[in-house]
Design an enzyme around this catalytic site. Structure first.
Site, short mmCIF file in Angstrom:
data_model
loop_
_atom_site.label_atom_id
_atom_site.label_comp_id
_atom_site.label_asym_id
_atom_site.label_seq_id
_atom_site.Cartn_x
_atom_site.Cartn_y
_atom_site.Cartn_z
N LYS A 183 0.89 -1.18 0.00
CA LYS A 183 0.00 0.00 0.00
C LYS A 183 0.92 1.22 0.00
O LYS A 183 1.60 1.51 1.00
CB LYS A 183 -0.89 -0.03 1.24
CG LYS A 183 -1.45 1.31 1.71
CD LYS A 183 -2.56 1.83 0.81
CE LYS A 183 -3.16 3.13 1.38
NZ LYS A 183 -2.27 4.30 1.26
N GLY A 240 3.70 3.95 10.99
CA GLY A 240 2.86 5.15 10.89
C GLY A 240 2.29 5.52 12.24
O GLY A 240 2.92 5.33 13.27
N SER A 241 1.07 6.02 12.21
CA SER A 241 0.47 6.55 13.44
C SER A 241 -0.06 5.42 14.33
O SER A 241 -0.36 4.32 13.87
CB SER A 241 -0.68 7.48 13.07
OG SER A 241 -1.71 6.75 12.44
N ARG A 242 -0.22 5.77 15.58
CA ARG A 242 -0.79 4.82 16.53
C ARG A 242 -2.23 4.48 16.15
O ARG A 242 -2.64 3.32 16.19
CB ARG A 242 -0.75 5.45 17.93
CG ARG A 242 -1.12 4.55 19.07
CD ARG A 242 -0.60 5.19 20.32
NE ARG A 242 -1.09 4.56 21.52
CZ ARG A 242 -0.64 4.87 22.74
NH1 ARG A 242 0.30 5.76 22.88
NH2 ARG A 242 -1.11 4.26 23.81
N GLY A 244 -3.61 4.57 13.16
CA GLY A 244 -3.61 3.73 11.95
C GLY A 244 -3.23 2.29 12.28
O GLY A 244 -3.89 1.34 11.87
N GLY A 245 -2.15 2.13 13.05
CA GLY A 245 -1.69 0.79 13.43
C GLY A 245 -2.74 0.04 14.21
O GLY A 245 -3.02 -1.14 13.95
N GLU A 264 4.81 -0.48 13.59
CA GLU A 264 5.67 0.42 14.35
C GLU A 264 4.92 1.73 14.46
O GLU A 264 4.55 2.31 13.44
CB GLU A 264 7.00 0.60 13.61
CG GLU A 264 8.02 1.31 14.45
CD GLU A 264 9.01 2.05 13.60
OE1 GLU A 264 9.56 1.46 12.67
OE2 GLU A 264 9.20 3.24 13.88
N CYS A 301 11.37 8.16 13.80
CA CYS A 301 10.72 7.34 14.83
C CYS A 301 11.53 7.36 16.11
O CYS A 301 10.99 7.13 17.19
CB CYS A 301 10.53 5.91 14.37
SG CYS A 301 11.10 5.55 12.74
N GLU A 390 3.39 11.36 21.90
CA GLU A 390 4.35 11.75 20.85
C GLU A 390 3.91 13.04 20.17
O GLU A 390 2.75 13.19 19.77
CB GLU A 390 4.45 10.62 19.82
CG GLU A 390 5.43 10.90 18.70
CD GLU A 390 5.47 9.78 17.63
OE1 GLU A 390 6.56 9.38 17.25
OE2 GLU A 390 4.39 9.32 17.19
P1 NAP Z 1 -0.69 7.13 9.09
O1 NAP Z 1 -1.71 8.18 9.03
O2 NAP Z 1 -0.85 6.10 10.13
O3 NAP Z 1 -0.63 6.44 7.64
C1 NAP Z 1 0.19 5.32 7.36
C2 NAP Z 1 -0.48 4.45 6.32
O4 NAP Z 1 -1.62 3.77 6.88
C3 NAP Z 1 -1.02 5.21 5.12
O5 NAP Z 1 -0.94 4.37 3.99
C4 NAP Z 1 -2.47 5.43 5.49
O6 NAP Z 1 -3.28 5.62 4.36
C5 NAP Z 1 -2.81 4.15 6.22
N1 NAP Z 1 -3.82 4.32 7.27
C6 NAP Z 1 -3.81 5.26 8.25
N2 NAP Z 1 -4.86 5.07 9.08
C7 NAP Z 1 -5.53 4.00 8.62
C8 NAP Z 1 -6.71 3.32 9.03
N3 NAP Z 1 -7.42 3.72 10.10
N4 NAP Z 1 -7.12 2.26 8.32
C9 NAP Z 1 -6.43 1.85 7.23
N5 NAP Z 1 -5.32 2.45 6.78
C10 NAP Z 1 -4.86 3.51 7.47
O7 NAP Z 1 0.75 7.73 9.29
P2 NAP Z 1 1.49 8.96 8.57
O8 NAP Z 1 0.68 9.53 7.49
O9 NAP Z 1 2.82 8.44 8.23
O10 NAP Z 1 1.72 10.01 9.70
C11 NAP Z 1 0.74 10.48 10.58
C12 NAP Z 1 1.29 10.47 12.00
O11 NAP Z 1 1.87 9.20 12.29
C13 NAP Z 1 2.43 11.43 12.25
O12 NAP Z 1 1.99 12.71 12.53
C14 NAP Z 1 3.11 10.78 13.41
O13 NAP Z 1 2.47 11.13 14.60
C15 NAP Z 1 2.95 9.33 13.19
N6 NAP Z 1 4.15 8.66 12.62
C16 NAP Z 1 4.94 7.99 13.48
C17 NAP Z 1 6.06 7.33 13.00
C18 NAP Z 1 6.93 6.57 13.93
O14 NAP Z 1 7.76 5.85 13.45
N7 NAP Z 1 6.78 6.69 15.21
C19 NAP Z 1 6.37 7.34 11.65
C20 NAP Z 1 5.53 8.04 10.77
C21 NAP Z 1 4.41 8.67 11.29
P3 NAP Z 1 -3.25 7.00 3.55
O15 NAP Z 1 -2.04 6.92 2.67
O16 NAP Z 1 -4.51 6.99 2.82
O17 NAP Z 1 -3.16 8.11 4.55
#
Ligand code: NAP
Length: 522
Positions: A183, A240-242, A244-245, A264, A301, A390
């Site tokens: 994805k 990604g985000s908590r 999303g995970g 993660e 991260c 975070e």
């Molecule tokens: P994200 O919003 O979690 O997105 C990561 C992936 O998962 C994207 O492909 C997203 O789709 C998908 N996704 C997100 N929520 C979902 C859900 N409920 N159901 C199904 N798929 C889902 O993460 P991000 O865009 O990278 O960053 C957002 C926040 O994540 C940051 O502000 C930060 O707080 C955190 N983050 C943390 C780390 C770490 O390593 N600690 C790394 C990166 C980000 P889409 O492409 O459609 O959005």
């Protein structure tokens, strides 16, 4: 190579049929060409079915054949040349040296897994031969690891190459013999297509089944959730985000056949300042900390989002030096408007918090992030969970504890972390020793006198940790240990030599084998 805005399903470039989506240049604050479209459920189904159909043939390849495939992916990524580097820079706002470094790391990662395959220990071969004379007789038992099946990988926003299309999750899944359905992250669709095409080319050059790799485009939770729900998918890799995970973990657990999710998520990577180290070199530690905090605009991260020490003149020296180093920092483009927005909300929350004082707040700008440093007391930190959340970006919270006992309490109160750091001198050893047993329970990697940003790709690396830093603290997403996430053991009892997999036969090719419990190569 031209970016066409297409998904890659089993080697074929196809337009998604869903909502339109464009890359976005955060430095210019402009959308980019071309237009992409979200894949539909039929296209997701097709990618997953092809992956399923490819699995047996792909996992039956020799270790050497899979190693060559991984190296070929690396060669094809390099062959993209500057087109790739420039697109990643445009879609991420990150500078050229960082992107070139990340490309090197991505290719190094693929080579690391190629070397692991050639070395063979990943098979974890165990042979306990039959003991017919024993009462009761022992059967012939032989064990090895096999791939789980097709893996859904979610590319990360903050490492468009190293944790994305051909990043660590993909490299370790392919090494394990698992096809990958990827994805793409909506923040870097062009980068994803370019790297995806490099992987597809490698599949073609190595004569592999087309379903070994597919790339899905689009934005919106529906795509990821449908992918994780698909019966052909057997494991998930996510950064990604908590939220999303956690959403994907819930989907995976609710399936008729639940599957593991290696997500993660969030980590604030505490740095503990031990009293003797602080007295001897508060300003030096502050300079190192400030450098680590602003690396990659804090979008790491392993960003040091929390610093803990005992209040007093030495901690004040650290705070003043760090604040000075950070206050004049420039506002830099963040990876996406969403990430920039959530950073601004995070620092505003801290700046306005009654129990938090602002030590440094560089001038901020829309779509950008500039350094910020805050301080609170140990008591406030211990009583308010929100202070340990975070803030993704170049911001950190200093916790001034009233004494060592409170510092221990703060350590005990922490959620699971990717890293924990000790700044210590010889005189701090007893204290550090006591803290170590707490930190081992809290973090995947413990550092002494360094800073947590900068994750080596090697065998002894752990990039993982207890929840919520990851969904499963028993694993790592960086280093050779990452392959274990996508493997499972199979034991073969009393199978004839002819029927046994080659690696388990008496005259199998040289590799590591644990015979009667003793590990030898041969
Ligand atoms: P994200 O919003 O979690 O997105 C990561 C992936 O998962 C994207 O492909 C997203 O789709 C998908 N996704 C997100 N929520 C979902 C859900 N409920 N159901 C199904 N798929 C889902 O993460 P991000 O865009 O990278 O960053 C957002 C926040 O994540 C940051 O502000 C930060 O707080 C955190 N983050 C943390 C780390 C770490 O390593 N600690 C790394 C990166 C980000 P889409 O492409 O459609 O959005």
């Amino acid at each position: 190579m031209i970016i066409t805005g297409e998904a890659l399903i089993g080697g074929v470039a196809v337009k998604g049929t869903g909502a339109a989506l464009r890359g976005y240049n955060p430095s210019l604050q402009q959308p980019m060409e071309p237009e992409f479209h979200a894949v539909d459920f039929e296209q997701i189904d097709q990618a997953c079915r092809l992956a399923d159909a490819a699995f047996d043939k792909f996992r039956a390849l020799s270790d050497e054949q899979r190693a060559v495939f991984l190296e070929t992916i690396g060669e094809q990524i390099m062959a993209l040349g500057d087109v790739l580097v420039e697109r990643v820079m445009a879609e991420s706002g990150l500078p050229r040296p960082r992107i070139e470094g990340e490309r090197g790391r991505t290719i190094g990662q693929l080579k690391l897994f190629a070397n692991l395959l050639r070395e063979g220990s990943w098979n974890d071969v165990r042979i306990d031969k039959a003991l017919p004379e024993r009462a009761p007789p022992r059967p012939d038992l032989r064990m090895r690891m096999i791939g789980l099946g097709p893996v859904a990988v979610f590319a990360a926003s903050n490492f468009p190459l190293a944790f994305s299309v051909a990043g660590g999750d993909t490299a370790s899944a392919l090494a394990a013999g698992c096809p990958v359905v990827l994805k793409a992250h909506s923040a870097h669709p062009g980068t994803s297509e370019l790297v995806g095409r490099a992987v597809v080319k490698a599949v073609e050059l190595c004569g592999l089944p087309v379903g070994v790799f597919s790339l899905l485009t689009g934005s919106g939770n529906g795509i990821g959730q449908e992918l994780v729900r698909h019966p052909a998918i057997k494991a998930v890799g996510f950064t990604g985000s908590r939220s999303g995970g956690m959403a994907l973990m819930a989907v995976a657990a609710a399936r008729p056949v639940p599957i593991p999710v290696y997500a993660e998520m969030s980590s604030i990577n505490p740095v503990f300042l031990m009293p003797r180290a602080l007295a001897a070199r508060a300003e030096e530690i502050a300079a190192g900390f400030a450098g680590s905090l602003v690396l990659g605009v804090g979008q790491m991260c392993t960003n040091p989002g929390l610093v803990i020490g005992v209040g007093g003149p030495d901690l004040d020296r650290f705070a003043n030096a760090a604040a000075q180093a950070l206050a004049g920092g420039a506002a830099c483009a963040m990876l996406s408007p969403g990430i920039a927005g959530s950073f601004q909300r995070g620092i505003t929350h801290l700046a306005e918090h009654a129990d938090v004082k602002t030590l440094a707040l560089a001038p901020q700008a829309e779509g950008k992030g500039a350094p910020a440093l805050f301080v609170t007391s140990g008591a406030a930190f211990l009583s308010q969970h929100a202070l340990s959340e975070e803030v993704f970006g170049p911001a950190s919270l200093l916790v001034a504890c009233k004494d060592i006992a409170e510092l221990h309490q703060v350590a005990e109160s922490l959620e699971g972390q990717l890293t924990a750091t000790l700044q210590l001198d010889d005189g701090d050893l007893d204290l550090a020793h006591a803290l170590l047993s707490v930190l081992e329970r809290k973090a995947g990697r413990i550092l002494a006198n360094g800073f947590p940003t900068g994750v080596e790709v090697c065998s002894a690396m752990v990039h993982g940790g207890p929840f919520p830093s990851t969904s499963d603290g028993r694993s790592t997403s960086v280093g050779t240990g990452a392959i274990v996430r996508f493997l499972r053991p199979v034991s073969y009892q009393n199978l004839s030599q002819a029927l046994l997999p080659e690696v388990l036969r008496d005259n199998g090719a040289a590799t590591w084998r644990r015979r009667e419990g003793e590990l030898t190569r041969g």
